[in-house]
Design an enzyme around this catalytic site. Structure first.
Site, PDB file in Angstrom:
ATOM      1  N   PRO A 128       2.725 124.678  54.722  1.00 38.42           N
ATOM      2  CA  PRO A 128       2.235 125.569  54.357  1.00 38.42           C
ATOM      3  C   PRO A 128       3.067 126.361  54.144  1.00 38.42           C
ATOM      4  CG  PRO A 128       1.833 124.925  56.992  1.00 38.42           C
ATOM      5  CD  PRO A 128       2.658 123.445  55.920  1.00 38.42           C
ATOM      6  N   SER A 132       2.349 125.260  44.767  1.00 39.05           N
ATOM      7  CA  SER A 132       2.778 125.245  44.146  1.00 39.05           C
ATOM      8  C   SER A 132       4.606 124.381  43.324  1.00 39.05           C
ATOM      9  CB  SER A 132       2.798 126.324  43.115  1.00 39.05           C
ATOM     10  OG  SER A 132       1.300 126.443  43.341  1.00 39.05           O
ATOM     11  N   TRP A 156      -4.501 122.391  53.912  1.00 39.74           N
ATOM     12  CA  TRP A 156      -5.215 121.897  52.883  1.00 39.74           C
ATOM     13  C   TRP A 156      -6.080 120.808  53.083  1.00 39.74           C
ATOM     14  CZ3 TRP A 156      -1.210 125.165  51.144  1.00 39.74           C
ATOM     15  CH2 TRP A 156      -1.015 126.825  52.150  1.00 39.74           C
ATOM     16  N   ILE A 157      -5.378 119.459  53.362  1.00 37.41           N
ATOM     17  CA  ILE A 157      -5.865 118.669  53.140  1.00 37.41           C
ATOM     18  C   ILE A 157      -7.904 118.389  52.930  1.00 37.41           C
ATOM     19  CG2 ILE A 157      -5.747 116.214  53.534  1.00 37.41           C
ATOM     20  CD1 ILE A 157      -3.318 117.905  52.190  1.00 37.41           C
ATOM     21  N   ARG A 243      -5.971 115.731  37.931  1.00 37.36           N
ATOM     22  CA  ARG A 243      -5.985 117.043  36.832  1.00 37.36           C
ATOM     23  C   ARG A 243      -7.785 116.973  36.217  1.00 37.36           C
ATOM     24  NH1 ARG A 243      -0.426 118.601  37.110  1.00 37.36           N
ATOM     25  NH2 ARG A 243      -0.041 119.289  39.142  1.00 37.36           N
ATOM     26  N   ARG A 268     -38.308 133.552  32.738  1.00 40.15           N
ATOM     27  CA  ARG A 268     -37.540 135.051  33.481  1.00 40.15           C
ATOM     28  C   ARG A 268     -38.224 136.236  32.765  1.00 40.15           C
ATOM     29  NH1 ARG A 268     -38.366 139.378  37.658  1.00 40.15           N
ATOM     30  NH2 ARG A 268     -36.601 141.132  37.365  1.00 40.15           N
ATOM     31  N   GLN A 336     -24.722 137.264  36.952  1.00 36.11           N
ATOM     32  CA  GLN A 336     -25.485 138.325  35.729  1.00 36.11           C
ATOM     33  C   GLN A 336     -26.750 138.247  35.505  1.00 36.11           C
ATOM     34  OE1 GLN A 336     -23.049 141.011  36.130  1.00 36.11           O
ATOM     35  NE2 GLN A 336     -24.838 142.026  35.360  1.00 36.11           N
ATOM     36  N   GLY A 339     -29.055 138.293  37.742  1.00 33.34           N
ATOM     37  CA  GLY A 339     -29.510 139.640  37.754  1.00 33.34           C
ATOM     38  C   GLY A 339     -29.050 139.447  40.080  1.00 33.34           C
ATOM     39  N   GLU A 363      -4.716 121.025  42.879  1.00 27.68           N
ATOM     40  CA  GLU A 363      -4.496 120.177  41.811  1.00 27.68           C
ATOM     41  C   GLU A 363      -3.369 120.958  40.409  1.00 27.68           C
ATOM     42  OE1 GLU A 363      -5.952 115.934  40.671  1.00 27.68           O
ATOM     43  OE2 GLU A 363      -7.293 116.957  42.491  1.00 27.68           O
TER      44      GLU A 363
HETATM   45  N1  CAA Z   1       5.151 111.594  36.096  1.00 27.20           N
HETATM   46  C1  CAA Z   1       6.532 111.702  36.771  1.00 27.20           C
HETATM   47  N2  CAA Z   1       7.157 111.322  36.921  1.00 27.20           N
HETATM   48  C2  CAA Z   1       6.911 113.512  36.690  1.00 27.20           C
HETATM   49  C3  CAA Z   1       6.206 114.455  36.414  1.00 27.20           C
HETATM   50  C4  CAA Z   1       4.494 113.207  36.064  1.00 27.20           C
HETATM   51  N3  CAA Z   1       3.715 113.604  35.918  1.00 27.20           N
HETATM   52  N4  CAA Z   1       6.187 115.142  36.552  1.00 27.20           N
HETATM   53  C5  CAA Z   1       7.540 115.911  36.839  1.00 27.20           C
HETATM   54  N5  CAA Z   1       7.968 114.788  37.325  1.00 27.20           N
HETATM   55  C6  CAA Z   1       9.344 113.665  38.006  1.00 27.20           C
HETATM   56  C7  CAA Z   1       9.757 114.380  36.826  1.00 27.20           C
HETATM   57  O1  CAA Z   1      10.704 113.440  35.740  1.00 27.20           O
HETATM   58  C8  CAA Z   1      10.992 114.309  37.855  1.00 27.20           C
HETATM   59  O2  CAA Z   1      12.034 113.546  37.711  1.00 27.20           O
HETATM   60  P1  CAA Z   1      14.008 113.179  37.845  1.00 27.20           P
HETATM   61  O3  CAA Z   1      14.070 114.937  38.259  1.00 27.20           O
HETATM   62  O4  CAA Z   1      13.915 112.239  38.509  1.00 27.20           O
HETATM   63  O5  CAA Z   1      14.463 113.331  36.450  1.00 27.20           O
HETATM   64  C9  CAA Z   1      10.822 115.375  39.035  1.00 27.20           C
HETATM   65  O6  CAA Z   1       9.782 114.513  38.741  1.00 27.20           O
HETATM   66  C10 CAA Z   1      11.137 116.774  38.897  1.00 27.20           C
HETATM   67  O7  CAA Z   1      10.579 117.527  38.179  1.00 27.20           O
HETATM   68  P2  CAA Z   1      10.158 118.989  37.609  1.00 27.20           P
HETATM   69  O8  CAA Z   1      11.547 119.445  37.582  1.00 27.20           O
HETATM   70  O9  CAA Z   1       9.033 119.086  36.658  1.00 27.20           O
HETATM   71  O10 CAA Z   1       9.857 119.597  39.254  1.00 27.20           O
HETATM   72  P3  CAA Z   1       9.597 121.149  39.348  1.00 27.20           P
HETATM   73  O11 CAA Z   1       9.830 121.277  40.579  1.00 27.20           O
HETATM   74  O12 CAA Z   1      10.069 121.508  37.835  1.00 27.20           O
HETATM   75  O13 CAA Z   1       8.026 121.186  39.909  1.00 27.20           O
HETATM   76  C11 CAA Z   1       5.912 121.217  39.239  1.00 27.20           C
HETATM   77  C12 CAA Z   1       6.870 120.326  38.806  1.00 27.20           C
HETATM   78  C13 CAA Z   1       4.944 120.962  37.400  1.00 27.20           C
HETATM   79  C14 CAA Z   1       5.934 122.561  39.128  1.00 27.20           C
HETATM   80  C15 CAA Z   1       5.287 120.594  40.768  1.00 27.20           C
HETATM   81  O14 CAA Z   1       5.726 120.665  41.856  1.00 27.20           O
HETATM   82  C16 CAA Z   1       3.667 120.244  40.556  1.00 27.20           C
HETATM   83  O15 CAA Z   1       2.747 119.789  39.206  1.00 27.20           O
HETATM   84  N6  CAA Z   1       3.196 121.438  41.113  1.00 27.20           N
HETATM   85  C17 CAA Z   1       2.483 121.505  41.476  1.00 27.20           C
HETATM   86  C18 CAA Z   1       1.394 120.409  42.864  1.00 27.20           C
HETATM   87  C19 CAA Z   1       0.492 120.558  42.599  1.00 27.20           C
HETATM   88  O16 CAA Z   1      -0.418 120.198  41.727  1.00 27.20           O
HETATM   89  N7  CAA Z   1      -0.505 120.357  43.727  1.00 27.20           N
HETATM   90  C20 CAA Z   1      -2.405 120.088  44.137  1.00 27.20           C
HETATM   91  C21 CAA Z   1      -1.820 119.650  45.787  1.00 27.20           C
HETATM   92  S1  CAA Z   1      -2.511 118.151  46.228  1.00 27.20           S
HETATM   93  C22 CAA Z   1      -4.099 118.927  45.955  1.00 27.20           C
HETATM   94  O17 CAA Z   1      -5.025 119.999  46.262  1.00 27.20           O
HETATM   95  C23 CAA Z   1      -5.408 117.907  46.171  1.00 27.20           C
HETATM   96  C24 CAA Z   1      -7.328 118.113  46.977  1.00 27.20           C
HETATM   97  O18 CAA Z   1      -6.661 118.585  48.053  1.00 27.20           O
HETATM   98  C25 CAA Z   1      -7.957 118.109  45.767  1.00 27.20           C
END
Ligand code: CAA
Length: 379
Positions: A128, A132, A156-157, A243, A268, A336, A339, A363
């Site tokens: 909740p 992001s 939202w699982i 992604r 059409r 669009q 129509g 995601e």
């Molecule tokens: N692979 C491995 N490690 C990674 C990584 C990756 N791709 N991306 C980041 N990390 C690691 C970093 O190296 C860092 O590690 P250390 O601190 O040990 O060096 C750690 O993760 C934190 O990374 P950031 O500092 O980049 O983290 P941040 O807080 O700035 O956030 C963000 C980054 C990109 C915003 C991330 O929070 C994000 O992707 N948010 C979106 C979440 C998301 O996609 N949710 C989707 C939910 S699932 C879903 O939707 C499924 C469904 O139902 C269909």
């Protein structure tokens, strides 16, 4: 550089295309209207090997490449994005993570049935107060020695009530922030685990989206994926591949709406001609075709990088950003072109327009993709 698909990829595309027409298309409007999960169709997709596409045959998978996965996601999504999101989550967020980071016992117990499509999985990161901002996990997994005590709520699982295996991210040591998060495998039926009501969504209404509640669930230590505190990296690394799946879903939604629009424009009649004879419509179709082709190339490039074990985080985010925005623009134009017919359910494009929206949200929103891309640009 090779732009042609292999014989095998062409065969897989044909199989997915046939499946979409014969198994998904009948009933897709009704499933959307009544929020009915495509259970029979998902079972058949499992039998075809589409739920564990990239998993090695040793663990019950089909051993295909990520390009084939992108192709299948596109073909299924042209017709039914509610079914294709199940394929995407099971392949990318559950099977991939377990195969890459799980131990042998976890693979034997959980991965094989998931890859064979006997059961489906769910990936539980969003909360909740943590969408992001995924590092702000409020769900806790307190270390009790032999087990973790899991408490919290996930939102939202996808596959919320239909899954059997759930990968849940939870905070064990808040002082370590994201490095204190663990990824835990939860089984349906564990005491203290309950599924909330189904969400009434704008799009992908046939998919099964719920909140999940965990109250003092005892999770054995052996259900942790990777080392202590690996959960956040697990989630991020897994989402990279996810992604590509959602980018390909968006591509498919766009391509589905485009194909319907081309056919409609040819059939059409208006002003004594077909719509296809009108330059206003020709220009719309040309823009749609161009954007879709660009989105497809971005999807294939990200998949190719993954297949070749090269870094692909930025490429996957570029594909998702562009394909999801293409899906939105294309489906709006498809309505669009149709129509008044575009505004009613029988012509499919209004559903594709509603389904397109989620690809800009789940995601990682489009804004999250821009963060990932710009970090690479600026580093
Ligand atoms: N692979 C491995 N490690 C990674 C990584 C990756 N791709 N991306 C980041 N990390 C690691 C970093 O190296 C860092 O590690 P250390 O601190 O040990 O060096 C750690 O993760 C934190 O990374 P950031 O500092 O980049 O983290 P941040 O807080 O700035 O956030 C963000 C980054 C990109 C915003 C991330 O929070 C994000 O992707 N948010 C979106 C979440 C998301 O996609 N949710 C989707 C939910 S699932 C879903 O939707 C499924 C469904 O139902 C269909």
């Amino acid at each position: 550089m090779q732009f042609e698909l292999t014989e095998e990829q062409l065969m897989i595309r044909q199989a997915a295309r046939d499946f979409a027409q014969t198994e998904l298309k009948p009933g897709v409007i009704e499933r959307d209207e009544h929020q009915k999960f495509p259970a029979e169709q998902i079972k058949k997709l499992g039998e075809l090997g589409f739920l564990g596409m990239m998993v090695s045959p040793e663990y019950g998978g089909s051993g295909m490449d990520a390009i084939s996965y992108s192709i299948v996601m596109e073909e299924l999504s042209k017709v039914d994005a509610s079914a294709s999101v199940v394929v995407s989550v099971n392949n990318s967020l559950v099977c991939y993570g377990l195969e890459k980071y799980g131990n042998e016992a976890q693979k034997q117990k959980y991965l094989i049935p998931l890859a064979q499509g006997q059961v489906i999985g769910a990936f539980c990161l969003s909360e909740p107060e943590a969408g992001s901002d995924a590092t702000s996990q409020q769900t806790t997994a307190i270390d009790m020695g032999d087990y973790y005590l899991l408490n919290g709520t996930k939102n939202w699982i996808t596959n919320g009530s239909t899954a059997s295996t759930y990968i849940v991210m939870a905070q064990t040591d808040a002082s370590k922030k994201h490095r204190g998060i663990n990824a835990l495998i939860i089984e349906k039926g564990m005491q203290g685990f309950t599924v909330g009501p189904k969400e009434n969504k704008m799009g992908i209404r046939g998919s099964d989206t719920h909140s999940l509640m965990f109250t003092d669930v005892k999770v054995p230590k052996e259900n942790r994926i990777g080392e202590e505190g690996f959960g956040f990296k697990f989630a991020m690394a897994t989402l990279e591949g996810g992604r590509i799946g959602i980018a390909s879903q968006a591509l498919g939604i766009a391509a589905g709406a485009y194909e319907l629009s081309v056919q409609y424009a040819k059939d059409r009649k208006a002003f004594g001609k077909t719509l296809a004879d009108l330059q206003a419509i020709q220009f719309k179709l040309a823009d749609m075709a161009t954007e879709i082709e660009a989105a497809r190339l971005l999807c294939y490039r990200a998949a190719w990088l993954k297949d070749n074990h090269l870094p692909y985080a930025q490429a996957a985010s570029m594909a998702k950003l562009f394909a999801s925005e293409t899906a939105m623009r294309t489906t709006v134009e498809a309505v669009q072109i149709h129509g008044g017919y575009g505004f009613v359910k029988e012509y499919h494009v209004e559903r594709l327009m509603r389904d397109a929206k989620i690809t800009q949200i789940y995601e990682g929103t489009s804004e999250i993709q821009r963060i990932v891309i710009s970090r690479e640009v600026l580093k």
